[in-house]
Design a protein around this motif. Structure first.
Motif, PDB file in Angstrom:
ATOM      1  N   UNK A  73      51.612 -37.166 -38.037  1.00  0.00           N
ATOM      2  CA  UNK A  73      52.844 -36.891 -37.307  1.00  0.00           C
ATOM      3  C   UNK A  73      52.546 -36.228 -35.965  1.00  0.00           C
ATOM      4  N   UNK A  74      51.467 -35.464 -35.892  1.00  0.00           N
ATOM      5  CA  UNK A  74      51.090 -34.857 -34.614  1.00  0.00           C
ATOM      6  C   UNK A  74      50.662 -35.933 -33.628  1.00  0.00           C
ATOM      7  N   UNK A  75      49.908 -36.921 -34.100  1.00  0.00           N
ATOM      8  CA  UNK A  75      49.489 -38.016 -33.226  1.00  0.00           C
ATOM      9  C   UNK A  75      50.689 -38.849 -32.793  1.00  0.00           C
ATOM     10  N   UNK A  76      51.634 -39.066 -33.720  1.00  0.00           N
ATOM     11  CA  UNK A  76      52.815 -39.881 -33.410  1.00  0.00           C
ATOM     12  C   UNK A  76      53.697 -39.225 -32.367  1.00  0.00           C
ATOM     13  N   UNK A  77      53.760 -37.896 -32.366  1.00  0.00           N
ATOM     14  CA  UNK A  77      54.507 -37.133 -31.351  1.00  0.00           C
ATOM     15  C   UNK A  77      55.927 -37.655 -31.165  1.00  0.00           C
ATOM     16  N   UNK A  78      56.600 -37.917 -32.290  1.00  0.00           N
ATOM     17  CA  UNK A  78      57.999 -38.327 -32.238  1.00  0.00           C
ATOM     18  C   UNK A  78      58.237 -39.772 -31.849  1.00  0.00           C
ATOM     19  N   UNK A  79      57.197 -40.603 -31.791  1.00  0.00           N
ATOM     20  CA  UNK A  79      57.361 -41.984 -31.336  1.00  0.00           C
ATOM     21  C   UNK A  79      57.630 -42.982 -32.456  1.00  0.00           C
ATOM     22  N   UNK A 171      38.817 -32.730 -27.388  1.00  0.00           N
ATOM     23  CA  UNK A 171      39.800 -31.691 -27.702  1.00  0.00           C
ATOM     24  C   UNK A 171      41.101 -32.273 -28.232  1.00  0.00           C
ATOM     25  N   UNK A 172      41.253 -33.586 -28.208  1.00  0.00           N
ATOM     26  CA  UNK A 172      42.482 -34.182 -28.713  1.00  0.00           C
ATOM     27  C   UNK A 172      42.535 -35.677 -28.476  1.00  0.00           C
ATOM     28  N   UNK A 173      43.660 -36.257 -28.860  1.00  0.00           N
ATOM     29  CA  UNK A 173      43.900 -37.690 -28.711  1.00  0.00           C
ATOM     30  C   UNK A 173      45.312 -37.884 -28.190  1.00  0.00           C
ATOM     31  N   UNK A 174      45.454 -38.751 -27.219  1.00  0.00           N
ATOM     32  CA  UNK A 174      46.772 -39.106 -26.685  1.00  0.00           C
ATOM     33  C   UNK A 174      47.100 -40.521 -27.162  1.00  0.00           C
ATOM     34  N   UNK A 175      48.146 -40.636 -27.975  1.00  0.00           N
ATOM     35  CA  UNK A 175      48.545 -41.943 -28.513  1.00  0.00           C
ATOM     36  C   UNK A 175      49.923 -42.297 -27.993  1.00  0.00           C
ATOM     37  N   UNK A 176      50.019 -43.436 -27.324  1.00  0.00           N
ATOM     38  CA  UNK A 176      51.311 -43.948 -26.889  1.00  0.00           C
ATOM     39  C   UNK A 176      51.538 -45.259 -27.631  1.00  0.00           C
ATOM     40  N   UNK A 177      52.622 -45.334 -28.361  1.00  0.00           N
ATOM     41  CA  UNK A 177      52.880 -46.432 -29.281  1.00  0.00           C
ATOM     42  C   UNK A 177      52.728 -47.806 -28.639  1.00  0.00           C
TER      43      UNK A 177
END
Length: 281
Positions: A73-79, A171-177
């Motif tokens: 859910x953190x990776x999805x970030x509300x998408x 340090x992280x991952x940016x996922x855009x659907x």
């Protein structure tokens, strides 16, 4: 509680300290659910439970995860679309009374709220891979590999070459659907700042296209990388290089030559990259 509640696409099994969600397989079940298979959600990862009317004679029982509890859910970030929310259980309206009973029982067992300092829900297990529009992404649990596709990768990515990113450098991952414009997966935290670079030009990112990098493949991948970054596992010993398919090398050299002829690659870059490819034979 030890009880089981079956809804559309999933079955919830209530245990003393968790909810085990088993997702059904079938053509109508969201592909993300099928990819996940099952998930165990500790009650310590939940801060609320809701029951609301659904569409076409249904009710929806939903768990509200705490912020930072679940890497998916953190990776999805509300998408995620509503129908792909793994914490929703859709039931026929005639089972509303039963659903209300379980909602009240769960609420009585919840004791935690607010953000968590660590993931409480297990991430999808590596190895994982998926095909993006401009390359293939793979993750073995300790490092992310990007191997560029000659049909989709930009000249900037070809110049940079295939990439390997140990999780200890991230340090992280940016996922855009993939379901929205300019969908991509970008790795964050490299020594060179890349946030201002367009994903199709960034060697730390793969871009999605129609049919490439769908949610059910790319989102679990992003979640697994996030979880590994959070735990910061050791850098693996690099395996001995394997021999590459000569046909694949020849195709890559041909594409490199096209970039060179188009003026997108200098003479020096062409010679250097061609030598690297020939060395892999």
């Amino acid at each position: 509680m030890g009880d089981v509640l079956a809804g559309f696409h999933a079955v919830w099994e209530f245990e003393s300290d968790s909810v085990l969600i088993r997702y059904e397989r079938g053509i109508r079940t969201p592909k993300l659910f099928q990819a996940l298979g099952e998930r165990r959600i500790p009650l310590s990862a939940v801060e609320g439970v809701t029951l609301s009317p659904g569409k076409r004679g249904t009710v929806v029982l939903r768990l509200l995860p705490r912020a930072g509890a679940d890497p998916l859910m953190e990776a999805a970030a509300g998408q995620l679309k509503e129908g792909s929310d793994p914490y929703r259980l859709v039931l026929p309206a005639e089972r509303e009374t039963l659903a209300e009973y379980y909602a009240d029982e769960l609420k009585g067992l919840l004791t935690e709220s607010g953000s968590t300092d660590r993931y409480l829900v297990a991430a999808p297990e590596a190895p994982l891979s998926f095909k993006a529009y401009d390359g293939k992404a793979s993750f073995d649990g300790t490092a992310v590999q990007f191997r560029w596709s000659w049909t989709g990768a930009s000249s900037a990515k070809w110049k940079a070459g295939d990439q390997s990113f140990p999780v200890t450098e991230l340090s992280g991952v940016e996922w855009r659907s993939p379901e929205v414009f300019e969908g991509h997966l970008r790795l964050v935290g490299r020594s060179v700042e890349s946030a201002a670079v367009q994903p199709d030009q960034d060697p730390a990112a793969v871009v999605f296209g129609l049919g490439y990098g769908p949610v059910h493949e790319s989102l679990p991948f992003a979640a697994a990388v996030l979880a590994a970054v959070r735990t910061r596992g050791p850098v693996p010993v690099a395996p001995a290089p394997s021999r590459r398919d000569p046909a694949d090398i020849a195709e890559r050299i041909r594409h490199l030559g096209e970039l060179h002829q188009a003026g997108l690659v200098t003479d020096e870059e062409f010679s250097s990259k061609k030598a690297e490819l020939l060395a892999e034979l």
